[in-house]
Design a protein around this motif. Sequence first.
Motif, PDB file in Angstrom:
ATOM      1  N   ALA A 163       6.378 -10.665   3.806  1.00  0.00           N
ATOM      2  CA  ALA A 163       6.359  -9.254   4.082  1.00  0.00           C
ATOM      3  C   ALA A 163       5.042  -9.009   4.849  1.00  0.00           C
ATOM      4  O   ALA A 163       3.979  -9.404   4.137  1.00  0.00           O
ATOM      5  N   PRO A 164       4.756  -8.605   6.030  1.00  0.00           N
ATOM      6  CA  PRO A 164       6.001  -8.235   6.990  1.00  0.00           C
ATOM      7  C   PRO A 164       6.930  -9.107   7.404  1.00  0.00           C
ATOM      8  O   PRO A 164       6.687 -10.392   7.313  1.00  0.00           O
ATOM      9  N   GLN A 200      13.683  -8.079   8.412  1.00  0.00           N
ATOM     10  CA  GLN A 200      14.467  -7.884   6.918  1.00  0.00           C
ATOM     11  C   GLN A 200      15.896  -8.250   6.880  1.00  0.00           C
ATOM     12  O   GLN A 200      16.613  -7.856   5.805  1.00  0.00           O
ATOM     13  N   TRP A 210       2.749  -1.563  10.679  1.00  0.00           N
ATOM     14  CA  TRP A 210       3.164  -2.450   9.518  1.00  0.00           C
ATOM     15  C   TRP A 210       2.116  -2.234   8.315  1.00  0.00           C
ATOM     16  O   TRP A 210       0.946  -2.212   8.451  1.00  0.00           O
ATOM     17  N   ASP A 267       2.821  -3.629   5.181  1.00  0.00           N
ATOM     18  CA  ASP A 267       3.254  -4.599   4.138  1.00  0.00           C
ATOM     19  C   ASP A 267       2.011  -5.288   3.259  1.00  0.00           C
ATOM     20  O   ASP A 267       2.019  -5.166   2.162  1.00  0.00           O
TER      21      ASP A 267
END
Length: 411
Positions: A136-137, A140, A371, A373
């Motif tokens: 993460a990132p 997905q 992002w 994450d």
Amino acid sequence: MDFIDNKVSNRLGGPSFFEDNNKLYKFEKVKKLTKEVQSKFPNIKLIDMGVGEPDKMAHKSLVDILSIEAGKPENRFYSDNGIIEFQEAACKYLEKVYNVKNITTENIVHGIGSKPVLAMLPLCFINPGDICLMPAPAYQVLGTYSKYIGGETYNLPLCPENNFYPDLDNIPNEIKKRAKLLYLNYPNNPTGQVATKEFYEHAVKFAKDNDILIISDLAYGPLTYGDCKPLSILSIEGSIDVCIEIHSLSKAFNMTGWRLAFVVGSKKAMKVYRTVKGHTDSGQFRAIQKSGAYALNNFNLIELNKDRYLRRFDLLIDVLRQVGFKVDKPKGGFYSYVPIPIGVKDGIRFKNAAEASLYILSNALISTVPWDDCGNFLRFSVTYDANSLSDELKVMDDLKNRLLSLNLEFE
């Protein structure tokens, strides 16, 4: 309740599916939001730094082959699990670009792009309750499909303090016991980090010690710069026993919309994948595969893209630094991954990257991908629309002026 509401599968949320606005795929959200903002300012040109697709067409030689092969009657049939010419070209490509040897056509299956491959692999290996280890990132799809069929995901944060590598050594034992798949993606989207031989050796040992199958996504594999050479996990001794690797022609050869990839693994792993694939699609158009075979046999075509991206990285990084961003030149891929500004001078503060990205888009018509994450970062792509160096310089000048006009504040 509408007729369809109680028909929606539980994996998508059942009747609540239509109440949840977060179901959209991440990049669909970015595109949707960008389109909405752009429609409010039709007379201002968008600077699209969010796009994750090559800005150029595939080389004319590939287009010519596609045109010729598309007209041949023998290419009209289903290709099922692929044509031998493409598989043979993939074998040679692996040896010449990555020094991966002893690969035969039995180790290779084509795919209609790497995204469907990632969607099918959980069907091959994940049972309800199994865990897919996801950075993460990350892109997905592998994790999403693992959850669709009753599996779970466990996030491995890619943080600056770990040089954007997953910390494999501190995964809890109860997670490792249930883990079935580990997703790796280097050169990495979005961080731009590349794998080292030492990291891959460690990952292979981890996989063997814990009975976990590695899925290595090499979508950006050949796009490395300077002294950094393309590296495949399959170059590590014994890796083919515990690894499946996915190669895409989308990024390196500008064949994004052509939808062509190939998967490499042990003969047994490929037999499993072929079985699921055979029940899922009927193969990519043979003419596209023949163009792909030509591309793999003429991988020097990639150098044209690498030269352009490297030049654009130099220009982009110079602009971002002038504005105040802390940024290093990526070693691979075509993204620059930078910490967000903390806010606007004497103004608002950004809680996360999503807020920063939306502010920059709404006030400067610059599209980025946020992002959040592990830390708060923005992804700037060098695949923006420009036909020449002079065009690139104009885009960069415009980018700098728009960003400076926002009076962004940095730590």
